[in-house]
Design a protein around this motif. Sequence first.
Motif, PDB file in Angstrom:
ATOM      1  N   ILE B  11       0.876  -1.174   0.000  1.00 55.68           N
ATOM      2  CA  ILE B  11       0.000   0.000   0.000  1.00 55.68           C
ATOM      3  C   ILE B  11       0.909   1.217   0.000  1.00 55.68           C
ATOM      4  CG2 ILE B  11      -1.763   1.265   1.290  1.00 55.68           C
ATOM      5  CD1 ILE B  11      -2.566  -1.525   2.482  1.00 55.68           C
ATOM      6  N   PHE B  12       0.855   2.013  -1.074  1.00 54.36           N
ATOM      7  CA  PHE B  12       1.772   3.152  -1.174  1.00 54.36           C
ATOM      8  C   PHE B  12       1.397   4.262  -0.204  1.00 54.36           C
ATOM      9  CE2 PHE B  12       2.988   1.251  -5.271  1.00 54.36           C
ATOM     10  CZ  PHE B  12       4.360   1.343  -5.151  1.00 54.36           C
ATOM     11  N   ALA B  17      -6.087   2.171  -2.230  1.00 54.68           N
ATOM     12  CA  ALA B  17      -6.262   0.750  -2.526  1.00 54.68           C
ATOM     13  C   ALA B  17      -4.876   0.130  -2.677  1.00 54.68           C
ATOM     14  CB  ALA B  17      -7.052   0.597  -3.813  1.00 54.68           C
ATOM     15  N   PRO B  18      -4.705  -1.115  -2.215  1.00 53.80           N
ATOM     16  CA  PRO B  18      -3.376  -1.722  -2.331  1.00 53.80           C
ATOM     17  C   PRO B  18      -2.953  -1.887  -3.791  1.00 53.80           C
ATOM     18  CG  PRO B  18      -4.974  -3.258  -1.364  1.00 53.80           C
ATOM     19  CD  PRO B  18      -5.675  -1.970  -1.555  1.00 53.80           C
ATOM     20  N   ALA B  19      -1.666  -1.572  -4.091  1.00 55.48           N
ATOM     21  CA  ALA B  19      -1.139  -1.765  -5.448  1.00 55.48           C
ATOM     22  C   ALA B  19      -0.910  -3.247  -5.689  1.00 55.48           C
ATOM     23  CB  ALA B  19       0.162  -0.993  -5.621  1.00 55.48           C
ATOM     24  N   VAL B  20      -0.512  -3.961  -4.628  1.00 58.01           N
ATOM     25  CA  VAL B  20      -0.399  -5.422  -4.680  1.00 58.01           C
ATOM     26  C   VAL B  20      -1.160  -5.927  -3.460  1.00 58.01           C
ATOM     27  CG1 VAL B  20       1.160  -7.391  -4.581  1.00 58.01           C
ATOM     28  CG2 VAL B  20       1.839  -5.338  -5.831  1.00 58.01           C
ATOM     29  N   CYS B  41      -1.887  -2.732 -12.747  1.00 60.36           N
ATOM     30  CA  CYS B  41      -2.411  -3.815 -11.914  1.00 60.36           C
ATOM     31  C   CYS B  41      -1.392  -4.285 -10.873  1.00 60.36           C
ATOM     32  CB  CYS B  41      -2.874  -4.988 -12.772  1.00 60.36           C
ATOM     33  SG  CYS B  41      -1.525  -5.879 -13.536  1.00 60.36           S
ATOM     34  N   GLY B  42      -0.192  -3.694 -10.862  1.00 56.87           N
ATOM     35  CA  GLY B  42       0.752  -4.012  -9.802  1.00 56.87           C
ATOM     36  C   GLY B  42       1.903  -4.938 -10.203  1.00 56.87           C
ATOM     37  N   GLU B  55       9.800  -1.739  -0.699  1.00 57.08           N
ATOM     38  CA  GLU B  55       9.624  -2.615   0.464  1.00 57.08           C
ATOM     39  C   GLU B  55       8.137  -2.934   0.629  1.00 57.08           C
ATOM     40  OE1 GLU B  55      11.992  -4.002   2.033  1.00 57.08           O
ATOM     41  OE2 GLU B  55      13.725  -2.766   1.526  1.00 57.08           O
ATOM     42  N   PRO B  56       7.807  -4.204   0.838  1.00 60.08           N
ATOM     43  CA  PRO B  56       6.400  -4.567   0.994  1.00 60.08           C
ATOM     44  C   PRO B  56       5.793  -3.958   2.254  1.00 60.08           C
ATOM     45  CG  PRO B  56       7.819  -6.507   1.170  1.00 60.08           C
ATOM     46  CD  PRO B  56       8.712  -5.341   0.927  1.00 60.08           C
ATOM     47  N   THR B  57       4.479  -3.724   2.217  1.00 59.34           N
ATOM     48  CA  THR B  57       3.770  -3.294   3.422  1.00 59.34           C
ATOM     49  C   THR B  57       3.549  -4.508   4.321  1.00 59.34           C
ATOM     50  OG1 THR B  57       2.613  -1.739   1.996  1.00 59.34           O
ATOM     51  CG2 THR B  57       1.742  -1.998   4.215  1.00 59.34           C
ATOM     52  N   ASP B  58       3.337  -5.632   3.667  1.00 54.78           N
ATOM     53  CA  ASP B  58       3.041  -6.839   4.420  1.00 54.78           C
ATOM     54  C   ASP B  58       3.426  -8.044   3.573  1.00 54.78           C
ATOM     55  OD1 ASP B  58       2.209  -8.224   6.559  1.00 54.78           O
ATOM     56  OD2 ASP B  58       0.104  -7.590   6.468  1.00 54.78           O
ATOM     57  N   GLY B  59       3.662  -9.193   4.236  1.00 50.85           N
ATOM     58  CA  GLY B  59       3.979 -10.394   3.491  1.00 50.85           C
ATOM     59  C   GLY B  59       5.480 -10.601   3.362  1.00 50.85           C
ATOM     60  N   LYS B  60       5.835 -11.764   2.807  1.00 46.44           N
ATOM     61  CA  LYS B  60       7.252 -12.134   2.746  1.00 46.44           C
ATOM     62  C   LYS B  60       7.637 -12.568   1.347  1.00 46.44           C
ATOM     63  CE  LYS B  60       8.667 -12.378   7.224  1.00 46.44           C
ATOM     64  NZ  LYS B  60       8.866 -10.929   7.465  1.00 46.44           N
ATOM     65  N   ILE B  61       8.919 -12.399   1.058  1.00 48.83           N
ATOM     66  CA  ILE B  61       9.468 -12.934  -0.188  1.00 48.83           C
ATOM     67  C   ILE B  61      10.655 -13.817   0.175  1.00 48.83           C
ATOM     68  CG2 ILE B  61      10.604 -12.384  -2.364  1.00 48.83           C
ATOM     69  CD1 ILE B  61       9.129  -9.730  -2.338  1.00 48.83           C
TER      70      ILE B  61
END
Lengths: 234, 368
Positions: B11-12, B17-20, B41-42, B55-61
């Motif tokens: 979320i920028f 709305a979340p980009a991803v 669409c992200g 950097e992600p707002t949430d989640g892992k890579i």
Amino acid sequence: MELLYSMGHYFMLAASSNPQEGEPWFFEPFFAYLVRRWDRILVMTLEHFELILVATAIAIAIGVTVGVIISYYEPIAYPVINVTQVLMTIPSIAMIAMLIPLFGIGFNNGVAALVLYMLLPLVRNTYTGIREIEPAVLESAKGMGMSELRVLTKIKLPLALPVIMAGIRVAVVLGVGIGAIAAYIGAGGLGSLIFNGIERVNYPMIWTGAIFISIIAIVLDLILGWGEKRLYRY
Amino acid sequence: MVIKLENLTKIFQPGDAPAVDNLTLEVDEGDTCVLVGPSGCGKTTTMKMVNRLIEPTDGKIYVENEDVSKKNPIQLRLNIGYVIQEIGLFPHMSIAENIATVPRELRWPKQKIQERVDELLSMVGLDPELFRNRRPSDLSGGQRQRIGVARALSADPPLMLMDEPFGALDPITRSYLQNEFLRIQEKIKKTIIFVTHDIDEAIKMGTKIAIMREGKLVQYATPDELLSAPADEFVVNLIGGNYSIKRLHLIRVEEILKEPFTVSPEDSLDEAKEVMEKSQLELVLAVNGEKHLEGLVTPSSLRKEGERVGDVMDTPDLTVDSGATLNDALSVMLTNGEGYALVVGDENRLQGVVTLNAIMEALQDNEK
Ligand SMILES: Nc1ncnc2c1ncn2[C@@H]1O[C@H](COP(=O)(O)OP(=O)(O)O)[C@@H](O)[C@H]1O
Ligand SMILES: [Mg+2]
């Protein structure tokens, strides 16, 4: 500008004092003065160069550093550039006078005044030079794993160099003219000829100062312009 | 190099709305995962989170089971090839210096860097002697993009991120570079995340396709599965009609090659006529001992004056390379009004012939 004023001033003096019919009033006394005082003129020319060189070196160090810093902190960029712009609008005599408490009178004061005037073109050109780099170039550099310091030294500064060079050129030419005023507080250089000449109503002396200052300005401008063109434009 | 995205969200601006949006995806070793979907669409955001440009707002890579957020971003990026649409070559550096960027950051010895640069230039089909010392501004768009790919491959990273790498090229150059890249990928077997908004390109380049919409994953499947079982209306619309035509992008000429009738340029015309009689296509190809394609022999060339095949053969022009798709071959045929195309591999080595009939048969088989 100061240069133009002093030359204009001379023209006015020359016109009002209306020399006698048939009496030589320019070339002969002027060349006679050159021949008589060539050693003094040479020393003053060198002093003038020294003043400009020292001021330019300090101004580049400060100006480029400030330009780089504000390219990282966008919100302060325009305020900082505006401050340097205000510095430039201060009349040179006033600037020199204001610096006396800090630097006394003499060479240092002259250098300090010149540095302050030279900041605007250097800060602004460094900042715009960096800002104008294509974002894709910086993104790919970062994306491939270059650290910010490496991006700055290997990509940003080399790419901004032609624009920075143009700023240096403006700064130097500016400095040659303002440098003449610095003679007023004893910073030396060709300005002394003009001030002494005015005091003694010695036109050949004023002419010599004015012409040599112009020559220095033109020569430095040509050299820097040539150097600037030699830099690759992308 | 296995890549796992787990509940990835970006979320920028708070409140936007979340980009991803809660994206979960796994890319296997050696696969090319294509992220495809409409603009915005992200896709780019997803890709840039892998090398931590975002950097992600949430989640892992996870890359090779290691959480990328725990890695040093510089070290991470030095091990991931990165190609973008605008390429971003460094205009003040030569082509060689551009390609050497990552090896230089890794402090490889000079000799090794030089050898690697030449190797890569050859790999992307540019003569090192000619191109090494040029500036990016001297190059055409297609050549620049090749340098972009070579630069990303320079330190042989196991993982590549490619964001619309061929998007800015004209259709012919694009298709050519796509084929070339497929051929390179066959040798180097990188794990690739490839972003495009062009579904045809996705079908052509991908071993897996991730269809995205408004930051969410809609379907993750092989190109074949996607065409035969689109998940919903959105996917159907994205693919567009005409599945048979889409399949043209999916099947490669290698899969339907026919053995050509060949002669040597040294053979006599009588020998060539004999071979010609066996050929239903009335097409015989002249190849030398190493199977390099030398010329094309048709009934009309056999009516010309001459003793040897070499005297009468024509220049072969309807060629496609071995990585080409049926679509490429068909387009060559249509452009030239002929029912065949010649397939050549490295160094112009003849691999076979593709015919219009073979293409039609392949499409019918595939329907079933
Ligand atoms: N740096 C950013 N700041 C704010 N919003 C962004 C930023 N980058 C992308 N976005 C927004 O995130 C969404 C997804 O963008 P992007 O990942 O670039 O899409 P795609 O690559 O699929 O076209 C878009 O709505 C875009 O406007
Ligand atoms: Mg994008």
